[in-house]
Enzyme design. Sequence first.
Site, PDB file in Angstrom:
ATOM      1  N   GLY A 210      11.399  39.384 -47.284  1.00  0.00           N
ATOM      2  CA  GLY A 210       9.987  39.037 -46.844  1.00  0.00           C
ATOM      3  C   GLY A 210       9.919  37.438 -46.859  1.00  0.00           C
ATOM      4  O   GLY A 210      10.599  36.831 -46.629  1.00  0.00           O
ATOM      5  N   ASN A 211       8.557  37.317 -46.926  1.00  0.00           N
ATOM      6  CA  ASN A 211       8.210  35.538 -46.845  1.00  0.00           C
ATOM      7  C   ASN A 211       7.016  35.313 -47.711  1.00  0.00           C
ATOM      8  O   ASN A 211       6.440  36.285 -48.243  1.00  0.00           O
ATOM      9  CB  ASN A 211       7.836  35.337 -45.367  1.00  0.00           C
ATOM     10  CG  ASN A 211       6.839  36.083 -44.828  1.00  0.00           C
ATOM     11  OD1 ASN A 211       5.840  35.878 -45.104  1.00  0.00           O
ATOM     12  ND2 ASN A 211       7.308  36.928 -43.785  1.00  0.00           N
ATOM     13  N   HIS A 212       6.647  34.249 -47.744  1.00  0.00           N
ATOM     14  CA  HIS A 212       5.679  33.720 -48.599  1.00  0.00           C
ATOM     15  C   HIS A 212       3.946  33.898 -48.120  1.00  0.00           C
ATOM     16  O   HIS A 212       3.270  33.245 -48.770  1.00  0.00           O
ATOM     17  CB  HIS A 212       5.617  32.269 -48.932  1.00  0.00           C
ATOM     18  CG  HIS A 212       6.969  31.758 -49.512  1.00  0.00           C
ATOM     19  ND1 HIS A 212       7.300  32.098 -50.705  1.00  0.00           N
ATOM     20  CD2 HIS A 212       7.961  31.103 -48.957  1.00  0.00           C
ATOM     21  CE1 HIS A 212       8.624  31.857 -50.996  1.00  0.00           C
ATOM     22  NE2 HIS A 212       9.023  31.450 -50.043  1.00  0.00           N
TER      23      HIS A 212
END
Length: 401
Positions: A210-212
């Site tokens: 995933g990412n931020h």
Amino acid sequence: MLGSKRVLLGITGGIAAYKTTFLTRLLIKAGAEVRIVMTDSAGQFVSPLTLATLSKNPVLKDFVREEEGETDWNNHVELGLWADLMLVAPATANTLSKMASGTCDNLLLACYMSAKCPVFFAPAMDLDMYRHPATKTAIETLEGFGNILIPAASGELASGLEGEGRMAEPEDILAAITTWFARQQPWTGKNVLITAGPTYEPIDPVRFIGNHSSGRMGFELAEAAAALGARVVLVTGPTHLQPRDPGITCIRVGTAQQMLEEASAHFDQADIVIGAAAVSDYRPRVAAPEKIKKGEDTRSLELVRNPDIIQTLAARKSGQFVVGFALETENELEHAQSKLKRKGLDAIVLNSLKDPGAGFGGDTNKITFIDKNSQIKPFALKSKAEAARDILHEIQIRIGN
Ligand code: PMT
């Protein structure tokens, strides 16, 4: 009628204050969230308890309040920024004159001076006070500030005199506000499709790539488009955010593949498409059906390319205005412009992780809007809500009506 507009109702001390109980109910029935700030003398005409019960929010009068032995601060700047519109009703001659001169000796006036939203005012006073040149000058001054007058009506006044000075009826005040907002909604009838948030690409049932991205930028774009009158479909990856405007259709997805499917399903009806999602470019070739157990010291994960959602959509364009985002860390302008071309976009919004306060998480962003004709417009660091309005404004300039 008022969607989920946040209304700050300022009540000043005149007999017409009793009508604000009906006005509050009408505003709430029209979908508004209402907070009330009143002057001391208003509290002698109408009970704060009644208004707090109707508005479902405490009524504020003073700069500080005592609660359970604690002293707290009613932050006028926060209230001024919170509001989508401020309505001063009834507006007495005294308060009108203070608003016009910038006098700031109570919480209501401090909120007025801090408000960045449209301010409506509905005067109410006796005939001769309404006619007095000082009152007329104050009203003209306020209109000159861009505040919106809801004129007093004629009729029997509390003094027994007949004439102008009665506060407009609550129904008429509501109509004046809703009509004004309808006129401010140039995107009525338009369909806007927005992607937001991260995508989660499963590795096994408990882990993912995933990412931020928090989703905030995309959600603020959705709110801003809805405020312009558009029908908005927001396809979002995993986030805890909820749209504030109940008119926004929010579709929640997990993976890039699911985001593509949902966005594709709504693409043909869309007039404007904005890809604010931080989509994972790769996903694990296989997601393990059970939790992967600890084993060797090193382990590799085979990744395959995800479809490029905004590029896939832009390739199917039939009149849609398609805008992407570019999140860069180096050679920002160059990379953003090459993405704009490669993905067949009409415009791209650059944000750089090198700019403090820009990009992921947080409430702020610093953007540069770039269109396909290489027009480049940088903006200062702003809240994501303001950045969203700037982006829609740039789109509006390019699509016309
Ligand atoms: O969500 P927030 O915390 O508020 O943060 C906002 C944000 C930083 C995520 C947002 O402002 C932003 O920049 N979004 C795009 C992030 C990104 O993935 O940029 P990119 O340069 O990798 O992608 C370029 C464009 O292609 C983007 O419009 C992206 O949505 C799109 N894309 C990318 C890959 C892919 N497989 N499909 C896509 O559609």
